[in-house]
Enzyme design. Structure first.
Site, PDB file in Angstrom:
ATOM      1  CG  HIS A  97      -2.006  -1.048   1.109  1.00 39.53           C
ATOM      2  ND1 HIS A  97      -3.024  -1.167   2.033  1.00 39.53           N
ATOM      3  CD2 HIS A  97      -2.238  -2.017   0.181  1.00 39.53           C
ATOM      4  CE1 HIS A  97      -3.833  -2.158   1.685  1.00 39.53           C
ATOM      5  NE2 HIS A  97      -3.380  -2.687   0.564  1.00 39.53           N
ATOM      6  CD  GLU A 104      -1.262   3.812   4.078  1.00 38.50           C
ATOM      7  OE1 GLU A 104      -2.367   3.989   4.619  1.00 38.50           O
ATOM      8  OE2 GLU A 104      -1.117   3.117   3.043  1.00 38.50           O
ATOM      9  CB  CYS A 154      -6.001  -0.999   5.897  1.00 39.11           C
ATOM     10  SG  CYS A 154      -4.306  -1.535   5.566  1.00 39.11           S
ATOM     11  CB  THR A 209     -27.204   8.691 -30.118  1.00 36.58           C
ATOM     12  OG1 THR A 209     -28.347   7.865 -30.389  1.00 36.58           O
ATOM     13  CG2 THR A 209     -27.404   9.454 -28.823  1.00 36.58           C
ATOM     14  CB  SER A 269     -24.179   5.753 -34.547  1.00 35.55           C
ATOM     15  OG  SER A 269     -23.524   4.517 -34.298  1.00 35.55           O
ATOM     16  CD1 TRP A 303     -15.585   6.977 -36.950  1.00 34.98           C
ATOM     17  CD2 TRP A 303     -16.246   6.495 -34.879  1.00 34.98           C
ATOM     18  NE1 TRP A 303     -15.069   5.749 -36.638  1.00 34.98           N
ATOM     19  CE2 TRP A 303     -15.464   5.428 -35.366  1.00 34.98           C
ATOM     20  CE3 TRP A 303     -16.769   6.388 -33.589  1.00 34.98           C
ATOM     21  CZ2 TRP A 303     -15.194   4.282 -34.618  1.00 34.98           C
ATOM     22  CZ3 TRP A 303     -16.498   5.262 -32.850  1.00 34.98           C
ATOM     23  CH2 TRP A 303     -15.724   4.225 -33.353  1.00 34.98           C
ATOM     24  NE  ARG A 315     -14.324   1.723 -24.080  1.00 30.67           N
ATOM     25  CZ  ARG A 315     -14.384   1.576 -25.394  1.00 30.67           C
ATOM     26  NH1 ARG A 315     -13.471   0.832 -26.018  1.00 30.67           N
ATOM     27  NH2 ARG A 315     -15.321   2.179 -26.110  1.00 30.67           N
ATOM     28  CB  SER A 326     -34.024  -9.603 -21.994  1.00 34.81           C
ATOM     29  OG  SER A 326     -33.853  -8.477 -21.155  1.00 34.81           O
ATOM     30  CG  LEU A 378     -28.591  -0.510 -20.954  1.00 30.48           C
ATOM     31  CD1 LEU A 378     -29.466  -1.342 -20.034  1.00 30.48           C
ATOM     32  CD2 LEU A 378     -27.319  -1.272 -21.291  1.00 30.48           C
TER      33      LEU A 378
END
Length: 383
Positions: free
Chosen positions: A62, A64, A87, A173, A180, A182, A196, A239, A315
């Site tokens: 870590h 520290e 911790c 969009t 779409s 670019w 990302r 789904s 979504l």
């Protein structure tokens, strides 16, 4: 958290300066510490920085420990500035609180208390019990922003969800026929790579997979190196299991497909997807679609801190209506696509202006030839 022992909650200009350095160190782990938080530490002795360090990878020392190793014997009687409470429990590494005690530091300043129930103040209490002056709350807002996903997982049992949308100035969009690429330029797309890369998972819908056949990986070599070569999970909301076993997204591994198809049906499709390397998660809601809140809980249980959504209107609309989107990452190109083009969110028509969803704009700036805007839905459940 209230200040403990004798240190005043009013910090000096030097305190702010040293904690700023610690936050800069913590940011070095922006892409690679998952599922751990990003933490930085600075050791100061007689007005001189004698040690500093950052946590860069889960399972490794870590912040520290790195800072104390650099400081060596000079850590005795020094002040330690840490962006997150040290911790106090044994995980993959020993407790950092013990390391600070053994080094003989006289004061520890933490930017914030650790939201992990295994720590949650115990680290600072452990230090105070050993006669070390402790304080917390210095630059806490900045420290929380750095670890917003970790905090969300610990306090809400779900990841911090950001939805990235590239759109025209009239909020479209893509064309009605699905084209779409670019809308935005190269600079904006490179900027998305950074979001990302800091995410534990990329969430998309089967519609996007079928229409665009994306890979959704971190492609920038430097960012991937910062992630220690590990790609984020790609999570598909599907789904009815329409994802093809030859889809490009399956080629890089670490793909989870959440579906609502009954276990007794579609065995052939399930087997083909599993053979292609996908993990299937049966998670239906009462309407026979994927249980989105349940999916967020599952991701949290898998130690996912931050999720970026790269999906279409269906979504995005479902996530927004469910109150699951915490941030919007909006990239606007200086173009117009017209009224028949695709919208950003598929949502029922509002009947009154009282139903409008208010956003709080957090950031606006130009990225190449496009404009980037970061905003929070005010009705979303905040951490």
């Amino acid at each position: 958290m209230a200040t403990m022992n004798t240190i005043s909650p009013e910090f000096s200009a030097s305190d702010y300066s040293y904690m700023s350095l610690a936050l800069r160190e913590a940011a070095r782990g922006l892409y690679g510490t998952s599922p751990n938080p990003r933490v930085g530490c600075v050791i100061v002795k007689d007005g001189e920085v004698v040690g500093y360090g950052a946590h860069l990878k889960a399972g490794e020392p870590h912040a520290e420990v790195h800072a104390l190793r650099m400081a060596g014997e000079r850590a005795a009687g020094a002040d330690a500035y840490v962006t997150l409470e040290p911790c106090s429990h044994f995980g993959k590494t020993p407790p950092c609180a013990d390391a600070l005690v053994n080094a003989g530091v006289k004061r520890v300043v933490a930017a914030m208390q650790d939201p992990n129930p295994l720590v949650a103040g115990n680290g600072l209490r452990r230090l105070a019990a050993q006669g070390i002056n402790v304080a917390s709350g210095l630059l806490e807002t900045e420290a929380r922003a750095l670890n917003i996903g970790f905090i969300s997982r610990m306090t809400r049992q779900r990841p911090w969800l950001r939805s990235k949308i590239a759109a025209s100035l009239d909020g479209k969009t893509g064309l009605q026929n699905g084209e779409s690429q670019w809308i935005t330029g190269p600079a904006a797309r490179q900027h998305v790579q950074q979001w990302r890369a800091r995410s534990c998972a990329v969430l998309t819908g089967v519609g996007t997979v079928l229409a665009d056949d994306p890979l959704l990986t971190v492609r920038d070599p430097g960012l991937l190196l910062a992630r220690h070569g590990v790609q984020p999970w790609r999570v598909i909301v599907d789904s009815h299991l329409r994802t093809d076993s030859t889809a490009t997204i399956l080629q890089a591994g670490r793909v989870l497909i959440a579906h609502a198809v009954d276990r007794s049906t579609a065995q052939g499709r399930k087997h083909a997807l599993q053979e292609a390397g996908a993990e299937l998660l049966f998670l239906p809601d009462a309407q026979g679609r994927v249980d989105l809140p349940g999916l967020m809980q599952v991701l949290a249980e898998r130690q996912v801190n931050e999720v970026i959504v790269e999906a279409g209107a269906t979504l995005n609309g479902s996530l927004l209506q469910a109150g699951l989107i915490d941030e919007l990452l909006l990239y606007y190109a200086p173009i117009l696509l017209g009224g028949q083009a695709r919208d950003m969110f598929a949502m029922p028509a509002l009947q009154s202006m009282q139903q409008k969803l208010q956003l709080q704009v957090l950031e606006t700036r130009q990225v190449g030839g496009d404009w980037f805007q970061r905003a929070e839905p005010l009705l979303a459940v905040q951490e």
